[in-house]
Write an enzyme that holds these catalytic residues in place. Structure first.
Site, mmCIF file in Angstrom:
data_model
loop_
_atom_site.group_PDB
_atom_site.id
_atom_site.type_symbol
_atom_site.label_atom_id
_atom_site.label_comp_id
_atom_site.label_asym_id
_atom_site.label_seq_id
_atom_site.Cartn_x
_atom_site.Cartn_y
_atom_site.Cartn_z
ATOM 1 N N ARG A 1 0.796 -1.205 -0.093
ATOM 2 C CA ARG A 1 0.037 0.086 0.045
ATOM 3 C C ARG A 1 0.664 1.328 -0.043
ATOM 4 N NH1 ARG A 1 -3.691 -0.793 4.819
ATOM 5 N NH2 ARG A 1 -1.521 -1.479 5.792
ATOM 6 N N ASN B 1 -6.404 -3.028 1.717
ATOM 7 C CA ASN B 1 -6.192 -4.607 1.684
ATOM 8 C C ASN B 1 -7.340 -4.956 1.960
ATOM 9 O OD1 ASN B 1 -3.511 -4.611 1.725
ATOM 10 N ND2 ASN B 1 -3.007 -4.873 4.091
#
Length: 92
Positions: free
Chosen positions: A21, A39
């Protein structure tokens, strides 16, 4: 003016717990892309990214070249552009 496109993508593989990320956020900022990364509970990572086709190609190439990330599958779908979006964020 460049033509904007937007993609909804789902990445599978070694994509959680490896800085995916944050790497996606960093690369998106470099290419001035907008969207988000998040996620998912099944171990995948969802990305919506908006920019030019070339910038998104470079974004994907940069992500795939990270030595900690191992993308085994990518589902990619073109979706409508969001005109009022101004940045790229990490969603929790």
């Amino acid at each position: 003016m460049k033509e904007l496109v937007r993609y909804h993508m789902v990445f599978s593989g070694r994509v959680q717990g490896v800085g995916f990320r944050y790497k996606a956020n960093y690369i998106a900022d470099q290419y001035r892309l907008t969207g988000y990364v998040r996620n998912e509970y099944d171990g995948s990572v969802t990305v919506e990214v908006q920019g030019s086709e070339q910038e998104i190609y470079m974004f994907l190439k940069s992500l795939a070249s990270d030595r900690f990330i191992a993308i085994h599958d990518l589902k990619k779908e073109k979706i409508p552009v969001e005109d009022d979006e101004r940045g790229f964020i990490v969603k929790y």
